[in-house]
Design an enzyme around this catalytic site. Structure first.
Site, mmCIF file in Angstrom:
data_model
loop_
_atom_site.group_PDB
_atom_site.id
_atom_site.type_symbol
_atom_site.label_atom_id
_atom_site.label_comp_id
_atom_site.label_asym_id
_atom_site.label_seq_id
_atom_site.Cartn_x
_atom_site.Cartn_y
_atom_site.Cartn_z
ATOM 1 N N CYS A 104 0.844 -1.209 0.000
ATOM 2 C CA CYS A 104 0.000 0.000 0.000
ATOM 3 C C CYS A 104 0.870 1.246 0.000
ATOM 4 O O CYS A 104 2.094 1.166 0.082
ATOM 5 C CB CYS A 104 -0.879 0.040 1.248
ATOM 6 S SG CYS A 104 -1.901 -1.416 1.432
HETATM 7 N N1 GLN Z 1 -0.889 -6.933 3.579
HETATM 8 C C1 GLN Z 1 -1.756 -5.840 3.330
HETATM 9 C C2 GLN Z 1 -3.195 -6.260 3.184
HETATM 10 O O1 GLN Z 1 -3.479 -7.104 2.363
HETATM 11 C C3 GLN Z 1 -1.315 -5.200 2.050
HETATM 12 C C4 GLN Z 1 -1.733 -3.817 1.951
HETATM 13 C C5 GLN Z 1 -0.771 -3.024 2.730
HETATM 14 O O2 GLN Z 1 0.395 -2.835 2.362
HETATM 15 N N2 GLN Z 1 -1.237 -2.565 3.858
HETATM 16 O O3 GLN Z 1 -4.033 -5.780 3.879
#
Ligand code: GLN
Length: 231
Positions: free
Chosen positions: A2
């Site tokens: 993100c």
């Molecule tokens: N691991 C996070 C999710 O799927 C990916 C998005 C992020 O970087 N927060 O919620």
């Protein structure tokens, strides 16, 4: 993963932070410039801010930011001195729902996670807003207290050496951020500070935060502290 952004300073509009900059979160939702993992951030978005009474307010969605004409219409009149916002690229296997989009909140803090962590190393929590890794991690961080953010990150990183743990949190008077595996930049302006995954414009005052650091921003200034992990 993100991209996230926070503001602490004089009250300003959410649109001026998220929608208007030439490479702001709106553009980062389809064309980020510095993202290491994932191509775009189309799996949702969220904006949180503290109102004049210090109450945390949030507007989150599971849809792409670029398609939300209602938010674009209202964002110019949403003003705050402390904002935390994010656009999401869901990791494989994670739910796509508004409650899985940052910022998460315990009522005191607004908190975003940019990264990936094995959910098996995180405790189950009835306080988690969703079942994605970021919601579970946010619940853990809030339960330990943000004063312990550095220790919590180091502990989670030891349990999952592949984890990427960039956190960005605000409580109205303070921003806290960590770098652990992804990019982060700070822009100190005349009327406040922006902390963001990547610069939202070409201002030459953006400074990159080195990996494995804790950033603390208050109206007294910005401090960087190295995180000493075992990994
Ligand atoms: N691991 C996070 C999710 O799927 C990916 C998005 C992020 O970087 N927060 O919620």
């Amino acid at each position: 993963m993100c991209r996230h952004l926070a503001w602490l300073g004089e009250p300003r509009s959410v649109a001026s932070l998220v929608l208007d900059p030439p490479y702001g979160l709106l553009v980062q939702s389809y064309s980020p410039r510095r993202q290491k993992h994932g191509l775009m951030n189309a799996d949702g978005w969220g904006v949180g801010f503290f109102d004049d009474d210090g109450v945390a307010r949030r507007w989150r969605s599971a849809a792409p930011l670029w398609g939300d004409a209602s938010f674009a219409s209202v964002a110019p009149v949403l003003r705050s001195g402390c904002v935390v916002a994010a656009v999401r690229s869901a990791s494989v296997g994670m739910p796509i729902e508004a409650s899985a989009s940052a910022p998460f909140s315990d009522g005191r803090w607004l908190l975003s996670h940019n990264g990936l962590v094995d959910r098996a190393v995180l405790p189950a929590s009835s306080a988690a807003e969703s079942t994605n890794d970021s919601a579970l991690l946010a619940a853990l961080i809030c339960s330990r207290g943000l004063d312990a953010l550095a220790d919590t990150i180091i502990e989670v990183a030891a349990a999952d050496p592949n984890a990427r743990l960039n956190i960005l949190a605000g409580n109205g008077s303070q921003l806290l951020a960590t770098t652990w595996g992804d990019t982060l930049f700070v822009l100190r302006g005349d009327d406040g500070v922006v902390v963001a995954s990547e610069p939202f414009d070409d201002d030459n005052r953006w400074v990159e935060v080195p990996d494995r650091h804790l950033v603390t921003a208050t109206d007294c200034g910005v401090e960087l502290t190295a995180l000493k992990g075992s990994a």
